[in-house]
Design a protein around this motif. Sequence first.
Motif, PDB file in Angstrom:
ATOM      1  N   SER A  51      12.828  71.262  39.576  1.00  9.28           N
ATOM      2  CA  SER A  51      12.128  70.175  40.275  1.00  9.28           C
ATOM      3  C   SER A  51      12.060  68.907  39.430  1.00  9.28           C
ATOM      4  O   SER A  51      11.970  67.802  39.970  1.00  9.28           O
ATOM      5  CB  SER A  51      10.721  70.611  40.695  1.00  9.28           C
ATOM      6  OG  SER A  51       9.836  70.630  39.583  1.00  9.28           O
ATOM      7  N   LYS A  52      12.125  69.064  38.105  1.00  7.54           N
ATOM      8  CA  LYS A  52      12.118  67.917  37.191  1.00  7.54           C
ATOM      9  C   LYS A  52      13.540  67.440  36.880  1.00  7.54           C
ATOM     10  O   LYS A  52      13.722  66.451  36.174  1.00  7.54           O
ATOM     11  CB  LYS A  52      11.415  68.263  35.879  1.00  7.54           C
ATOM     12  CG  LYS A  52       9.978  68.702  36.022  1.00  7.54           C
ATOM     13  CD  LYS A  52       9.060  67.526  36.084  1.00  7.54           C
ATOM     14  CE  LYS A  52       7.606  68.022  36.143  1.00  7.54           C
ATOM     15  NZ  LYS A  52       6.668  66.960  35.943  1.00  7.54           N
ATOM     16  N   GLY A  53      14.550  68.146  37.377  1.00  2.10           N
ATOM     17  CA  GLY A  53      15.926  67.728  37.213  1.00  2.10           C
ATOM     18  C   GLY A  53      16.568  68.073  35.881  1.00  2.10           C
ATOM     19  O   GLY A  53      17.590  67.497  35.512  1.00  2.10           O
ATOM     20  N   TYR A  54      15.991  69.037  35.165  1.00  2.00           N
ATOM     21  CA  TYR A  54      16.539  69.443  33.866  1.00  2.00           C
ATOM     22  C   TYR A  54      17.588  70.536  34.017  1.00  2.00           C
ATOM     23  O   TYR A  54      17.398  71.470  34.800  1.00  2.00           O
ATOM     24  CB  TYR A  54      15.446  70.015  32.961  1.00  2.00           C
ATOM     25  CG  TYR A  54      14.437  69.032  32.456  1.00  2.00           C
ATOM     26  CD1 TYR A  54      14.790  68.004  31.595  1.00  2.00           C
ATOM     27  CD2 TYR A  54      13.098  69.163  32.812  1.00  2.00           C
ATOM     28  CE1 TYR A  54      13.842  67.117  31.127  1.00  2.00           C
ATOM     29  CE2 TYR A  54      12.150  68.282  32.340  1.00  2.00           C
ATOM     30  CZ  TYR A  54      12.529  67.256  31.492  1.00  2.00           C
ATOM     31  OH  TYR A  54      11.587  66.378  31.022  1.00  2.00           O
ATOM     32  N   SER A  55      18.663  70.436  33.253  1.00  4.19           N
ATOM     33  CA  SER A  55      19.559  71.570  33.090  1.00  4.19           C
ATOM     34  C   SER A  55      18.869  72.525  32.118  1.00  4.19           C
ATOM     35  O   SER A  55      17.922  72.133  31.422  1.00  4.19           O
ATOM     36  CB  SER A  55      20.899  71.122  32.505  1.00  4.19           C
ATOM     37  OG  SER A  55      20.723  70.660  31.170  1.00  4.19           O
ATOM     38  N   GLN A  56      19.350  73.752  32.031  1.00  3.95           N
ATOM     39  CA  GLN A  56      18.773  74.669  31.040  1.00  3.95           C
ATOM     40  C   GLN A  56      18.937  74.104  29.635  1.00  3.95           C
ATOM     41  O   GLN A  56      18.024  74.195  28.827  1.00  3.95           O
ATOM     42  CB  GLN A  56      19.444  76.043  31.105  1.00  3.95           C
ATOM     43  CG  GLN A  56      18.809  76.992  32.060  1.00  3.95           C
ATOM     44  CD  GLN A  56      19.352  78.398  31.926  1.00  3.95           C
ATOM     45  OE1 GLN A  56      20.277  78.674  31.163  1.00  3.95           O
ATOM     46  NE2 GLN A  56      18.774  79.313  32.684  1.00  3.95           N
ATOM     47  N   ALA A  91      16.287  71.883  24.862  1.00  3.08           N
ATOM     48  CA  ALA A  91      16.169  70.895  23.789  1.00  3.08           C
ATOM     49  C   ALA A  91      14.799  70.233  23.818  1.00  3.08           C
ATOM     50  O   ALA A  91      14.170  70.038  22.770  1.00  3.08           O
ATOM     51  CB  ALA A  91      17.272  69.851  23.917  1.00  3.08           C
ATOM     52  N   LYS A  92      14.308  69.905  25.005  1.00  2.00           N
ATOM     53  CA  LYS A  92      12.991  69.280  25.136  1.00  2.00           C
ATOM     54  C   LYS A  92      11.872  70.213  24.673  1.00  2.00           C
ATOM     55  O   LYS A  92      10.885  69.775  24.109  1.00  2.00           O
ATOM     56  CB  LYS A  92      12.758  68.829  26.576  1.00  2.00           C
ATOM     57  CG  LYS A  92      11.528  67.986  26.780  1.00  2.00           C
ATOM     58  CD  LYS A  92      11.589  67.284  28.109  1.00  2.00           C
ATOM     59  CE  LYS A  92      10.345  66.500  28.407  1.00  2.00           C
ATOM     60  NZ  LYS A  92      10.196  65.283  27.649  1.00  2.00           N
ATOM     61  N   ALA A 134       5.063  74.099  28.912  1.00  2.00           N
ATOM     62  CA  ALA A 134       4.154  73.268  29.708  1.00  2.00           C
ATOM     63  C   ALA A 134       4.235  71.808  29.267  1.00  2.00           C
ATOM     64  O   ALA A 134       4.294  70.898  30.111  1.00  2.00           O
ATOM     65  CB  ALA A 134       2.725  73.783  29.601  1.00  2.00           C
ATOM     66  N   LYS A 135       4.256  71.578  27.965  1.00  2.69           N
ATOM     67  CA  LYS A 135       4.360  70.201  27.457  1.00  2.69           C
ATOM     68  C   LYS A 135       5.663  69.550  27.887  1.00  2.69           C
ATOM     69  O   LYS A 135       5.689  68.390  28.280  1.00  2.69           O
ATOM     70  CB  LYS A 135       4.235  70.183  25.930  1.00  2.69           C
ATOM     71  CG  LYS A 135       2.827  70.376  25.435  1.00  2.69           C
ATOM     72  CD  LYS A 135       2.790  70.332  23.917  1.00  2.69           C
ATOM     73  CE  LYS A 135       1.388  70.551  23.397  1.00  2.69           C
ATOM     74  NZ  LYS A 135       1.354  70.523  21.922  1.00  2.69           N
ATOM     75  N   ALA A 136       6.769  70.296  27.810  1.00  3.96           N
ATOM     76  CA  ALA A 136       8.074  69.754  28.197  1.00  3.96           C
ATOM     77  C   ALA A 136       8.110  69.400  29.680  1.00  3.96           C
ATOM     78  O   ALA A 136       8.779  68.448  30.080  1.00  3.96           O
ATOM     79  CB  ALA A 136       9.178  70.752  27.862  1.00  3.96           C
ATOM     80  N   LEU A 137       7.379  70.155  30.496  1.00  6.83           N
ATOM     81  CA  LEU A 137       7.297  69.880  31.926  1.00  6.83           C
ATOM     82  C   LEU A 137       6.230  68.835  32.248  1.00  6.83           C
ATOM     83  O   LEU A 137       6.100  68.429  33.400  1.00  6.83           O
ATOM     84  CB  LEU A 137       7.003  71.174  32.696  1.00  6.83           C
ATOM     85  CG  LEU A 137       8.125  72.208  32.698  1.00  6.83           C
ATOM     86  CD1 LEU A 137       7.607  73.548  33.211  1.00  6.83           C
ATOM     87  CD2 LEU A 137       9.307  71.714  33.543  1.00  6.83           C
TER      88      LEU A 137
END
Length: 73
Positions: free
Chosen positions: A21-26, A31-32, A59-62
Motif C-alpha cells: 500500500s506504501k508502494g515499496y518493493s521488498q 533497506a528502509k 512500524a517506523k519504516a511504514l
Amino acid sequence: MEHRQDILVRFGARVRELRLSKGYSQESFAAKCGLDRTYIGGIERGERNLALRNIENIAKALDISLSELMRGL
C-alpha cells in the motif's frame, strides 16, 4: 472453536499488505527497515519469528504506530 491462521502468517500478510500500500518493493522496504530482503520475504511468508526491535523497525519504516501495525491480528 474457529481455526485461525498462525500469528506469524497473519503478521506477515499484514506487513505485505501495508508494504504494498506504501508502494515499496521488498528490497526498498528492507533497506528502509535496516533488514535483509530475504528476512522481509521470510516475515511475509510467516517463516520468521521476529524480535520486538525488528517489529518496531517495520512500524517506523511504514510510518505507523505499533498498534496500527498489529490491528486485526
